[in-house]
Enzyme design. Structure first.
Site, short mmCIF file in Angstrom:
data_model
loop_
_atom_site.label_atom_id
_atom_site.label_comp_id
_atom_site.label_asym_id
_atom_site.label_seq_id
_atom_site.Cartn_x
_atom_site.Cartn_y
_atom_site.Cartn_z
N GLY A 12 -135.14 -36.65 -0.29
CA GLY A 12 -134.80 -36.10 1.01
C GLY A 12 -135.21 -34.64 1.11
O GLY A 12 -135.78 -34.06 0.17
N TYR A 64 -126.19 -41.47 4.61
CA TYR A 64 -126.70 -42.28 5.72
C TYR A 64 -126.87 -41.31 6.89
O TYR A 64 -125.88 -40.83 7.44
CB TYR A 64 -125.69 -43.38 6.07
CG TYR A 64 -126.17 -44.37 7.11
CD1 TYR A 64 -126.51 -45.66 6.75
CD2 TYR A 64 -126.26 -44.02 8.45
CE1 TYR A 64 -126.94 -46.59 7.69
CE2 TYR A 64 -126.70 -44.92 9.41
CZ TYR A 64 -127.03 -46.21 9.02
OH TYR A 64 -127.46 -47.11 9.96
N THR A 65 -128.10 -40.99 7.25
CA THR A 65 -128.36 -39.94 8.23
C THR A 65 -128.94 -40.43 9.55
O THR A 65 -129.27 -39.62 10.41
CB THR A 65 -129.32 -38.89 7.64
OG1 THR A 65 -130.53 -39.54 7.22
CG2 THR A 65 -128.68 -38.19 6.44
N THR A 104 -121.82 -31.90 7.64
CA THR A 104 -122.54 -31.67 8.88
C THR A 104 -121.70 -31.02 9.97
O THR A 104 -120.47 -31.13 9.97
CB THR A 104 -123.06 -33.03 9.41
OG1 THR A 104 -123.64 -32.88 10.72
CG2 THR A 104 -121.92 -34.04 9.53
N TYR A 128 -121.41 -41.38 13.09
CA TYR A 128 -121.97 -40.66 11.94
C TYR A 128 -121.07 -39.49 11.56
O TYR A 128 -120.71 -39.30 10.39
CB TYR A 128 -123.37 -40.16 12.28
CG TYR A 128 -123.89 -39.11 11.33
CD1 TYR A 128 -124.33 -39.44 10.06
CD2 TYR A 128 -123.93 -37.76 11.72
CE1 TYR A 128 -124.80 -38.46 9.19
CE2 TYR A 128 -124.40 -36.78 10.86
CZ TYR A 128 -124.84 -37.14 9.60
OH TYR A 128 -125.29 -36.17 8.75
N LYS A 132 -118.89 -38.84 8.05
CA LYS A 132 -119.06 -37.63 7.24
C LYS A 132 -117.73 -36.90 7.09
O LYS A 132 -117.43 -36.35 6.01
CB LYS A 132 -120.11 -36.72 7.88
CG LYS A 132 -121.53 -37.27 7.83
CD LYS A 132 -122.05 -37.43 6.41
CE LYS A 132 -122.35 -36.10 5.75
NZ LYS A 132 -122.94 -36.26 4.40
#
Length: 288
Positions: A12, A64-65, A104, A128, A132
């Site tokens: 990544g 998992y982005t 994030t 998402y 997170k």
């Protein structure tokens, strides 16, 4: 024996930047893994890697982005971003490992007017962000030696990101449209990687939640305009509201993070976003 630093998300953006930097720190044994070596959806796989390496530090970059896909692929997003983090943190506690977990700005609802401090209440807008946030909670519940670093708008010369997408689109089209009502701060992954290493090198570890981005407050439109200017492209960039660019997952309108704590506790130096963008673009395509 050298202390081991284990990093997930090897290929990544952040993992790739750490790979470039790690040669300067031979006092550590650096181990980079991706899903082939450590499957974050498998407890057995996670446990086996800890058993093999028994790291002194674990940098949790793998995640998992796919923000929009997470709205429908909820089980996998939860498994990777939350459940796996809990398993990792439990292993960290059992091995006396310091966990540095990357999170994030999406844990916030984006309705703020001033930069979000690390201790402010979270309220994710999308799934998402929810996963997170759940991962952060599990990390602290399972392992007291945890440092969570929230970041935003990450880009680098590696992988897919906004900067590379803009360069491609601007070279292919005469005009593009970019949202102008979502405000935040870009993060050059190399700067974040350097900050993480500085934390590892610190003799006085202070555990808790931190924020890291570059300096400045801009919109995605402003970001695109600066990319265009640095690259010397002539594509016209149109500013549009988010309502004209609907996505499955809601995005926060205000994502500015307060970095005071990481500066004070770890003496991290923050670069201006334009300086870091130019540094990255010199690598992508040298500019004068």
């Amino acid at each position: 024996m050298k202390p081991t630093i284990l990093i997930t998300g090897r290929d990544g953006q952040l993992g790739s930047e750490l790979q470039l930097l790690h040669f300067s720190y031979p006092q550590y044994r650096w181990v980079f893994v991706d899903r082939d070596e450590m499957d974050l959806s498998s407890k057995d796989s996670i446990d086996a890697v800890f058993e093999e390496y028994k790291p002194a530090y674990f940098i949790s970059c793998g995640a998992y982005t796919a923000v929009d896909k997470a709205e429908t692929d909820r089980d996998m997003a939860e498994k990777i971003n939350a459940t796996a983090v809990g398993i990792i943190a439990d292993n960290c506690k059992n091995n006396d490992t310091v966990l540095i977990h990357i999170s994030t700005d999406y844990v916030f609802d984006g309705n703020g007017k001033t930069p979000y401090k690390p201790d402010e209440p979270t309220d994710p807008l999308n799934y998402y962000g929810l996963t997170k946030r759940d991962g952060e909670v599990l990390a602290f519940e399972k392992n007291p030696k945890t440092i969570v670093i929230r970041t935003a708008w990450v880009y680098s010369s590696f992988g897919a990101n906004f900067v590379k997408t803009m360069l491609r689109l601007m070279s292919e089209r005469e005009e593009i449209s970019v949202v102008s009502d979502q405000v935040g701060t870009p993060t050059y992954a190399r700067d974040l990687a350097k900050a993480i290493i500085k934390i590892i090198l610190s003799d006085n570890k202070i555990y808790g939640t931190y924020h890291f981005t570059n300096e400045g407050i801009i919109s995605w439109y402003d970001f695109a305009e600066e990319i265009k200017n640095i690259a010397g492209l002539t594509c016209r960039v149109n500013a549009i509201p988010s309502s004209q660019f609907p996505t499955p997952a809601k995005r926060p309108y205000y994502s500015v993070l307060d970095k005071t704590k990481i500066v004070e506790d770890y003496d991290v130096v923050l670069k201006d976003w334009k300086e870091s963008l130019r540094n990255c673009m010199q690598i992508l395509a040298p500019v004068t």
